[in-house]
Write an enzyme that holds these catalytic residues in place. Structure first.
Site, PDB file in Angstrom:
ATOM      1  N   HIS A 110      20.852  67.169  54.829  1.00 32.96           N
ATOM      2  CA  HIS A 110      20.467  68.650  54.453  1.00 32.96           C
ATOM      3  C   HIS A 110      20.162  68.595  52.746  1.00 32.96           C
ATOM      4  CE1 HIS A 110      21.473  69.649  58.463  1.00 32.96           C
ATOM      5  NE2 HIS A 110      20.771  70.833  58.355  1.00 32.96           N
ATOM      6  N   GLY A 111      20.937  67.887  51.975  1.00 34.14           N
ATOM      7  CA  GLY A 111      20.554  68.128  50.674  1.00 34.14           C
ATOM      8  C   GLY A 111      21.321  66.944  49.862  1.00 34.14           C
TER       9      GLY A 111
END
Length: 636
Positions: free
Chosen positions: A421-422
């Site tokens: 996600h990041g």
């Protein structure tokens, strides 16, 4: 006429400040134009040709090729020259699929698969994790290496210009999604689950199908590719259902998500210290609904648009806030990613059968890197204790080695899912907290009620002593949470005891289930403290600022509450709290009821549907903010 031509030129050009969004009128004008030509393609028949269950090869290539080029245009409108990266990824995956399918040697096929997966992951790592890995390297070896965009440098050299900024690496929209789709295709072809796609236009359409291209759901090759060869079918009810999904998605995004973000959640996350503990707590709860409405709203629109063209995307959400535990939540939330991680990460690591060196290495590496980078004494001690405990259990707990391996594989999957996600430690923390929640629930569900209550009581007493001796906001917050759980589970225990002895009303019998839903929702919302704190930041600054925001919010929520202020705060933000309550009530409606009103909507006369759409457009216009909010998952 000149104004129309100017508008069309703007419509088909890329604007870096205003990328194309589903919530823009420009998208729907562009889609209407493209759909008109698409309708001509799928409705055209040669003289004497009859309706068939199989798609004519010429018409298939024409239809899929047309949508492939429009998908490239759509991606260009959202990401500019990054469309070249999508084209390269498409050509590479297509060529590799052909080579693997024509190779009889199992070893060569696996080698090609390894190359294909490695290339896709390296592309993803370069664009998404360059700052993350450079930051780790600098912290480890005390260097000061700066991230440089080598592709931009090469572009400036080739074209003899300074047009491209080489000082920063921008993240291409949707790179995580089309990269995972390519990996899915490469692995499935290698395992002979599907055959290769011989036509580049067909394969390009699979990798770039525009409704889901930039934010999912993630397409599985063995599920979507067979649709490439089916004829276009859209009956009256399917048309109505498609309109329902589009309208539903727009309402979720503009009325729920954007309004809650602009008028409440964003303000508090931007500066938590300026707001009361209750406002900070409410912001976390509101953000949970905001991110669901945003992401599922995009998915609903994507499903509706795809259905208008005769294609069906996988279900991505199944009322996730009805979940009673973290495991159930991840079966309902972002289902296409959960299934992808299960099939291409969790099971290859060993799943619930076994675990190997890779499982323990991944866990130890992530924990040690996090401890070394964050330099928080308490966290470092916890990491050392966890690693030592795992090693001791491997040596002395041989009878439960399979259970230990399953838990390690679960945690690895959630940690890497968080990293997907990041590119910052706050996302790893978010994934780790979800993984920890799953492991705690697995232990919890096998314990007796007496053991559960004693455990909560002991933890509560320990946190009470620790929080009052150190005056730590975090310990205070944990104490509050465990105290609420202790009170709630004591009440549920008494209710279950009463139910076992005598018949109770249906409402009373539903209390334990509702309590589990509330506890799970609050837990998931608190984990999103780390998700939200860095999701809107540049990767170069996400690590530091995200932790500062998270710490400030924890400090506020864990400080002393002034209960007398709560009615005044609710009164001040009454529209936000009312919208939040309405959104949650609709979310908790029975699935059968939702299906009924979806079918009812789809069955209405066309004139009534058209009237509803006009009225909806008018209402949505009242909620649109001056600056349209991009979809949250565009960043991933």
């Amino acid at each position: 006429m000149s104004d129309i031509l100017t508008y069309l030129g703007t419509l088909f050009a890329f604007n870096d400040d205003h990328p194309l969004l589903f919530t823009q009128i420009h998208f729907w004008v562009l889609f209407f134009i493209i759909y008109a030509f698409f309708s001509l393609i799928v409705s055209y028949r040669r003289k004497g040709e009859r309706q068939s269950k199989t798609l004519d090869p010429t018409k298939r290539v024409l239809r899929n090729g047309y949508l492939f080029f429009f998908s490239l245009l759509f991606y260009y409108k959202t990401s500019g020259l990054f469309v070249l990266l999508l084209i390269f990824s498409t050509l590479f995956g297509w060529y590799l699929g052909i080579r693997m399918d024509h190779t009889f040697s199992r070893f060569r096929r696996k080698t090609l698969m390894f190359i294909g997966v490695a290339v896709n992951l390296l592309i993803l790592a370069y664009f998404k994790y360059a700052y993350f890995f450079t930051d780790i390297y600098n912290a480890t070896f005390h260097t000061n290496i700066q991230v440089v965009n080598h592709l931009a440098q090469w572009g400036n050299t080739i074209f003899d210009t300074n047009h491209f900024d080489a000082s920063v690496i921008l993240l291409p929209v949707g790179i995580s999604f089309f990269t995972f789709q390519n990996i899915s295709y490469i692995v499935d072809v290698c395992k002979r689950k599907i055959g290769h796609v011989p036509n580049i236009l067909d394969f390009g359409f699979y990798t770039s199908f525009f409704p889901q291209l930039v934010a999912g759901p993630i397409l599985r090759a063995n599920e979507f590719i067979p649709q490439l060869y089916k004829p276009f079918v859209l009956n009256r009810r399917q048309f109505g259902v498609a309109l329902f999904w589009i309208c539903n998605g727009l309402i979720k995004k503009i009325i729920l998500s954007d309004y809650l973000a602009v008028n409440f959640a964003d303000r508090i996350f931007d500066n938590p210290a300026l707001y009361t503990p209750f406002e900070n707590f409410s912001a976390l709860m509101v953000y949970s609904l905001q991110v669901y409405a945003d992401f599922s709203g995009y998915t609903d629109i994507a499903i509706g648009v795809a259905m208008l063209m005769g294609f069906y995307l996988p279900t991505n959400f199944n009322s996730p806030y009805k979940a009673t535990n973290p495991t159930d939540f991840w079966r309902r939330w972002h289902m296409s990613l959960s299934r992808w991680l299960r099939d291409y990460l969790y099971i290859p690591l060993g799943g619930n059968r076994t675990s190997g060196f890779a499982s323990y290495f991944i866990l130890a590496a992530i924990l040690l890197i996090a401890a070394f980078r964050l330099k928080v004494t308490g966290f470092t001690i916890a990491v050392v204790v966890i690693i030592a405990a795992v090693l001791l259990m491997l040596i002395f707990w041989r009878s439960h080695r399979r259970t230990l391996g399953t838990n390690v594989n679960n945690m690895d999957t959630m940690l890497l899912g968080g990293l997907w996600h990041g590119s910052s430690f706050n996302f790893i923390t978010w994934g780790g907290l979800n993984g920890l929640g799953i492991l705690v629930y697995k232990w919890w569900k096998d314990r007796s009620w007496r053991t559960r209550l004693i455990t909560l009581l002991v933890i509560n007493v320990g946190l009470f002593i620790a929080s009052h001796s150190t005056e730590s906001p975090l310990l205070n917050l944990l104490w509050y949470c465990v105290l609420v759980m202790l009170i709630g589970f004591t009440g549920i225990y008494l209710i279950k005891e009463k139910m076992s002895k005598q018949k109770t009303s249906p409402i009373v019998s539903r209390i334990p289930h509702c309590w589990s839903i509330i506890i799970c929702f609050i837990f998931i919302s608190f984990t999103r403290l780390f998700f939200r704190s860095g999701s809107n930041l540049n990767p170069a600054e996400a690590n530091e600022q995200a932790w500062e925001t998270a710490s400030a919010m924890v400090s506020q929520i864990g400080s002393k509450w002034n209960l007398a202020q709560i009615p005044e705060i609710i009164g001040h933000y009454w529209t936000v709290f009312l919208l939040f309550a309405i959104g949650m009530v609709i979310h908790w409606l029975p699935s059968r009821f939702k299906r009924r009103y979806r079918i009812w909507f789809a069955s209405q006369p066309l004139w009534l549907l058209a009237t509803f759409i006009v009225l909806m457009a008018f209402v949505l216009y009242q909620f649109i903010t001056a600056d349209l909010q991009p979809f949250i998952y565009f960043q991933f």
